[in-house]
Scaffold this active site. Sequence first.
Site, PDB file in Angstrom:
ATOM      1  N   ASP A  66       0.966  -1.311   0.125  1.00 10.03           N
ATOM      2  CA  ASP A  66      -0.117   0.086   0.169  1.00 10.03           C
ATOM      3  C   ASP A  66       0.957   1.200  -0.210  1.00 10.03           C
ATOM      4  O   ASP A  66       1.896   1.121   0.658  1.00 10.03           O
ATOM      5  CB  ASP A  66      -1.094   0.171   1.260  1.00 10.03           C
ATOM      6  CG  ASP A  66      -2.083   0.681   1.183  1.00 10.03           C
ATOM      7  OD1 ASP A  66      -1.915   2.036   0.815  1.00 10.03           O
ATOM      8  OD2 ASP A  66      -3.303   0.305   1.537  1.00 10.03           O
ATOM      9  N   GLY A 103      -4.034   6.606   1.286  1.00 13.57           N
ATOM     10  CA  GLY A 103      -5.519   6.256   1.221  1.00 13.57           C
ATOM     11  C   GLY A 103      -5.755   6.570  -0.569  1.00 13.57           C
ATOM     12  O   GLY A 103      -5.201   7.368  -1.412  1.00 13.57           O
ATOM     13  N   HIS A 148      -9.984   1.083  -6.401  1.00 19.68           N
ATOM     14  CA  HIS A 148     -10.981   0.529  -6.962  1.00 19.68           C
ATOM     15  C   HIS A 148     -11.232   1.171  -8.386  1.00 19.68           C
ATOM     16  O   HIS A 148     -12.322   1.199  -8.899  1.00 19.68           O
ATOM     17  CB  HIS A 148     -12.251   0.464  -6.175  1.00 19.68           C
ATOM     18  CG  HIS A 148     -12.166  -0.533  -5.174  1.00 19.68           C
ATOM     19  ND1 HIS A 148     -11.131  -1.459  -5.037  1.00 19.68           N
ATOM     20  CD2 HIS A 148     -12.925  -0.705  -4.022  1.00 19.68           C
ATOM     21  CE1 HIS A 148     -11.357  -2.270  -4.204  1.00 19.68           C
ATOM     22  NE2 HIS A 148     -12.254  -1.477  -3.329  1.00 19.68           N
ATOM     23  N   HIS A 190     -11.898  -8.516  -3.333  1.00 23.22           N
ATOM     24  CA  HIS A 190     -12.953  -7.793  -2.373  1.00 23.22           C
ATOM     25  C   HIS A 190     -13.825  -6.672  -3.124  1.00 23.22           C
ATOM     26  O   HIS A 190     -13.276  -6.213  -4.021  1.00 23.22           O
ATOM     27  CB  HIS A 190     -12.307  -7.188  -1.264  1.00 23.22           C
ATOM     28  CG  HIS A 190     -13.247  -6.929  -0.051  1.00 23.22           C
ATOM     29  ND1 HIS A 190     -13.274  -5.553   0.737  1.00 23.22           N
ATOM     30  CD2 HIS A 190     -14.083  -7.319   0.471  1.00 23.22           C
ATOM     31  CE1 HIS A 190     -13.986  -5.354   1.511  1.00 23.22           C
ATOM     32  NE2 HIS A 190     -14.675  -6.573   1.423  1.00 23.22           N
TER      33      HIS A 190
END
Length: 209
Positions: free
Chosen positions: A65, A69, A138, A163
């Site tokens: 990551d 964010g 996403h 997910h």
Amino acid sequence: MTPDLLAVAAATKGFLPDDEAAALHAAALSADGGLWLEVGTYCGKSTVHVGSAARRRDAQLVTVDHHRGSEENQAGWEWHDTSLVDPHTGRLETLPSLRRTLWDAGLDDVVTAVVGSTQQVGRWWTSPLTFLFLDGNHTEEVAQHDYAAFAPHVVSGGVLCIHDVFENPADGGRPPWNVLRRAVDSGAFAEVSTTGSLRVLRRKSTPFA
Ligand code: MG
């Protein structure tokens, strides 16, 4: 999972309902040991569920990551958390939260955090994977990139979890659904189970297309 670990995961910020967390943990337990990869760490909630399974399966878990964010986490967006903003950058900063989560979960020796975008990591990643969890950015571009960059490294019989997959467009964004379709339609992966928005697949022994 032990009650202690469930409590750590429950206290960690993130976007993973309990039933999906349990299904993710079970899917991870069904994978062989070796090297596992999680794409999209945030504060480490799912990392605890997968990492605790990794310990039981004698696997090592890498979680990647950039920790600043996604779009939906930034100021003005629906999933913004002002307590996670770094005053120095003005951007979200989730790495310290992850470090505390791993400490509380006692998973420092099982989980390796890689700090960087998946575009960066995808350029050098070469290791075979027995478990892959796709839960990163996403947008269509990045979701498709992440599948293309990492899914070919999943070995035959390996587990792929995706997910935030919503069949009905009214329930959520399209990119994870499109990635699921790509994985299945290519013939590389077979669907195993669905729990909420979590899809579990298994790599077939056919060549990757
Ligand atoms: Mg997610």
